[in-house]
Design an enzyme around this catalytic site. Structure first.
Site, PDB file in Angstrom:
ATOM      1  N   HIS A  58       0.815  -1.216   0.000  1.00 57.48           N
ATOM      2  CA  HIS A  58       0.000   0.000   0.000  1.00 57.48           C
ATOM      3  C   HIS A  58       0.852   1.271   0.000  1.00 57.48           C
ATOM      4  CE1 HIS A  58      -3.669  -2.181   0.396  1.00 57.48           C
ATOM      5  NE2 HIS A  58      -3.388  -2.659   1.595  1.00 57.48           N
ATOM      6  N   ASP A 114      -2.879 -10.306  -2.748  1.00 59.10           N
ATOM      7  CA  ASP A 114      -3.437  -9.918  -1.454  1.00 59.10           C
ATOM      8  C   ASP A 114      -4.929  -9.614  -1.634  1.00 59.10           C
ATOM      9  OD1 ASP A 114      -2.212  -8.684   1.357  1.00 59.10           O
ATOM     10  OD2 ASP A 114      -4.051  -7.670   0.716  1.00 59.10           O
ATOM     11  N   HIS A 127      -6.426  -7.080  -0.638  1.00 60.44           N
ATOM     12  CA  HIS A 127      -6.589  -5.646  -0.872  1.00 60.44           C
ATOM     13  C   HIS A 127      -5.787  -5.214  -2.100  1.00 60.44           C
ATOM     14  CE1 HIS A 127      -7.062  -6.436   3.477  1.00 60.44           C
ATOM     15  NE2 HIS A 127      -8.099  -5.617   3.345  1.00 60.44           N
ATOM     16  N   ASP A 171      -4.541 -13.066   3.260  1.00 60.73           N
ATOM     17  CA  ASP A 171      -5.814 -12.587   3.786  1.00 60.73           C
ATOM     18  C   ASP A 171      -7.031 -12.929   2.931  1.00 60.73           C
ATOM     19  OD1 ASP A 171      -4.707 -10.875   1.946  1.00 60.73           O
ATOM     20  OD2 ASP A 171      -4.871  -9.061   3.169  1.00 60.73           O
TER      21      ASP A 171
END
Length: 577
Positions: free
Chosen positions: A391, A425, A427, A514
């Site tokens: 991120h 991931d 996200h 995740d």
């Protein structure tokens, strides 16, 4: 410091001096060469068509002093490069000039030679070379080249002496240039024929050439197992039998935010490492230290300076959370350093503290160590790090991320070939997208929860495809809120097809665990078996692969899911014992 430059002819005075230097070294260090062969060098540079290959001379020089040279023959019609000679002044042996020359030769070959780099090297076996002193010299040379993944081709008649009384017939050595590809029989035969018929024009009778060429029967050809290098250039204690070279962030646990709800905890690393070691998948490697220049290649300098200075200024145990976001005037950041945190952050829940910079900085070291292992020939390497990084954008941190380790790795590898950066991931990898959005040499692909409901909310839409030169090199595959293993595989197939079309030399995987069922930050329901399938699909790409750990926060199943993923990756890549 010294520089390496190319010499294409002998027209300029400086180039004539370089050619004369190379000839002087050839006479003094290659006594078996005839004077006619030494005198040929200017003609080889000047007349490529006549000889059937293009010759380039590389010279290492410091000020007006010439330190070493290498000559490379480019057989462009066949698609390979041939290292003819490489040497340095005797007093400079071991001073790094030879290594720098060879790395430059490899870089040059990557641009022009899809089949890789070939050369001959005298043997290190008593049955082929009788003189003990010569054997030691030959072994030293082969040890040097093996560090780069270059090894002799075995199972052929290439070592057959041209005459019965000849001693020390050379091996044909192949450097695949860390591309992870195999050398097929047909191209290998073309390479052998081109060398024998063109480089040794008039010396090898047709019967000898056919004997050697037809002896290449393995498809793909076989290379001699490593004899000297067991831990690759990354420096490391990696056991050769372990398929995954694992570089663990040894400073990760100094960054521990103990506040309620902060799930990015040190237990993540220990649970993964324990599971991999129990399965015999992991060989640990010590991270090396790298300069800040690697970080600044993907992150803005002012952002890097702020992170380092602000973290160092905070007292132990104190966390600074951004609370002012100056979006109205980005050109004038707040004067107070604590208030400026919002100038560089994308959310309100990623704090700065004294150790955040140190832990993130060490994570980058781990990623670069794993990348250098890939450049040295390791097929599968893994940076087991925290804090995560995907991120972190060029000038912003957030999402538990401070520095973008995977982006640093991809940028480093891009200097040696094309790179695909695949983010799996839950996200969106907004940091990867932001950093490479205008670049065509790094393909960024992200499979993630749709930004309509999943962090970071503002990026990851399917129509974000890159800009300028990078148009089409950014691929987002946003998925629905409820996704099982079957639906995920379909998305991964799309991602892999795009990677295949890009034809990268290296694959970097931002591994988020995740997507697992029950993860506190996600909504999907992947099982351990699903992670194994995903890993096998990525391993089947048969690319040198660097995996960088990102998310995954359900400690109860984290280790098992990592074990399943890496078991599948190793099996798909054919790296299982």
């Amino acid at each position: 410091m010294f520089r390496i430059r190319r010499v294409f002819d002998a027209n300029l005075p400086a180039d004539r001096q370089a050619v004369a230097f190379a000839q002087e070294v050839l006479r003094s260090q290659f006594q078996l060469l005839s004077e006619d062969e030494v005198e040929k060098l200017p003609g080889l540079l000047r007349e490529p068509v006549r000889h059937g290959f293009r010759t380039v001379l590389f010279v290492a020089e410091r000020a007006s002093e010439l330190l070493g040279f290498a000559t490379v023959l480019h057989f462009t019609d066949v698609g390979f490069s041939y290292l003819d000679f490489m040497s340095v002044r005797p007093r400079l042996t071991g001073g790094g000039v030879g290594g720098a020359l060879y790395e430059q030769v490899r870089e040059d070959a990557r641009q022009d030679s899809p089949l890789g780099l070939f050369f001959e090297c005298l043997p290190d076996e008593e049955t082929l070379c009788a003189d003990p002193a010569t054997l030691r010299q030959n072994a030293a040379r082969l040890r040097f080249y093996e560090r780069y993944g270059a090894r002799p081709i075995v199972g052929t008649a290439y070592e057959t002496p041209l005459t019965p009384d000849s001693d020390c017939p050379p091996y044909l050595v192949w450097d695949a240039l860390a591309r992870g590809r195999k050398l097929r029989q047909g191209p290998a035969r073309q390479v052998a024929r081109a060398i024998l018929e063109r480089k040794y024009k008039g010396s090898c009778p047709p019967s000898y050439v056919n004997l050697v060429v037809n002896s290449f029967r393995d498809d793909p050809v076989r290379l001699r197992p490593p004899r000297y290098v067991t831990a690759h250039r990354a420096g490391l204690d990696a056991a050769p039998g372990s398929p995954i070279l694992t570089v663990v962030n040894d400073l990760h646990d100094i960054h521990h935010v103990r506040e309620r709800g902060y799930v990015e905890a040190p237990a993540r690393v220990s649970s993964i490492l324990k599971a991999l070691e129990a399965a015999g998948l992991s060989a640990q490697a010590r991270p090396r230290h790298y300069g800040e220049a690697y970080i600044r290649a993907v992150h803005e300098g002012g952002f890097v300076d702020y992170l380092r200075r602000m973290c160092a200024a905070l007292p132990p145990g104190k966390s600074l959370y951004p609370y002012v976001f100056p979006i109205r005037n980005a050109a004038r950041p707040p004067k107070e350093m604590p208030v400026r945190a919002g100038y560089y952050c994308i959310d309100t829940f990623t704090p700065l503290n004294k150790n955040a910079w140190l832990a993130a900085r060490r994570a980058v070291d781990c990623g670069l160590t794993a990348a250098d292992a890939a450049l040295s020939g390791r097929r599968l390497s893994y940076a087991l790090v925290r804090p995560p990084g995907h991120h972190a954008e060029r000038r912003a941190f957030g999402g538990f991320c401070y520095l973008n380790t995977a982006a640093v790795v991809a940028d480093h590898l891009s200097r040696h070939g094309r790179v695909a950066l695949l983010d799996i991931d839950y996200h969106h990898g907004n940091g990867h997208q932001d950093i490479f959005y205008r670049r065509a040499d790094v393909l960024t692909v992200s499979i993630h929860g749709h930004p309509n409901f999943a962090y970071p909310y503002f990026s990851g839409f399917a129509d974000e495809r890159g800009e300028g030169e990078g148009l089409g090199a950014n691929v987002n595959l946003p998925l629905a809120e409820n996704v099982d293993g079957g639906a995920y595989v379909e998305a991964l197939k799309k991602a892999i097809r795009r990677v295949d079309r890009f034809a990268p030399d290296y694959l970097v995987v931002s591994l988020g665990l995740d997507p697992a069922k029950g993860d506190p930050t996600g909504t999907w329901s992947l099982s351990g078996r699903d992670f194994a399938v995903n890993g096998a699909m990525l391993g089947a790409l048969s690319l040198p692969t660097v995996v960088v750990q990102e998310g995954g926060y359900r400690i109860r199943t984290l280790g098992a899911n990592a074990r399943h993923f890496f078991s599948g990756l190793a099996k798909g890549a054919g790296e299982t014992r």
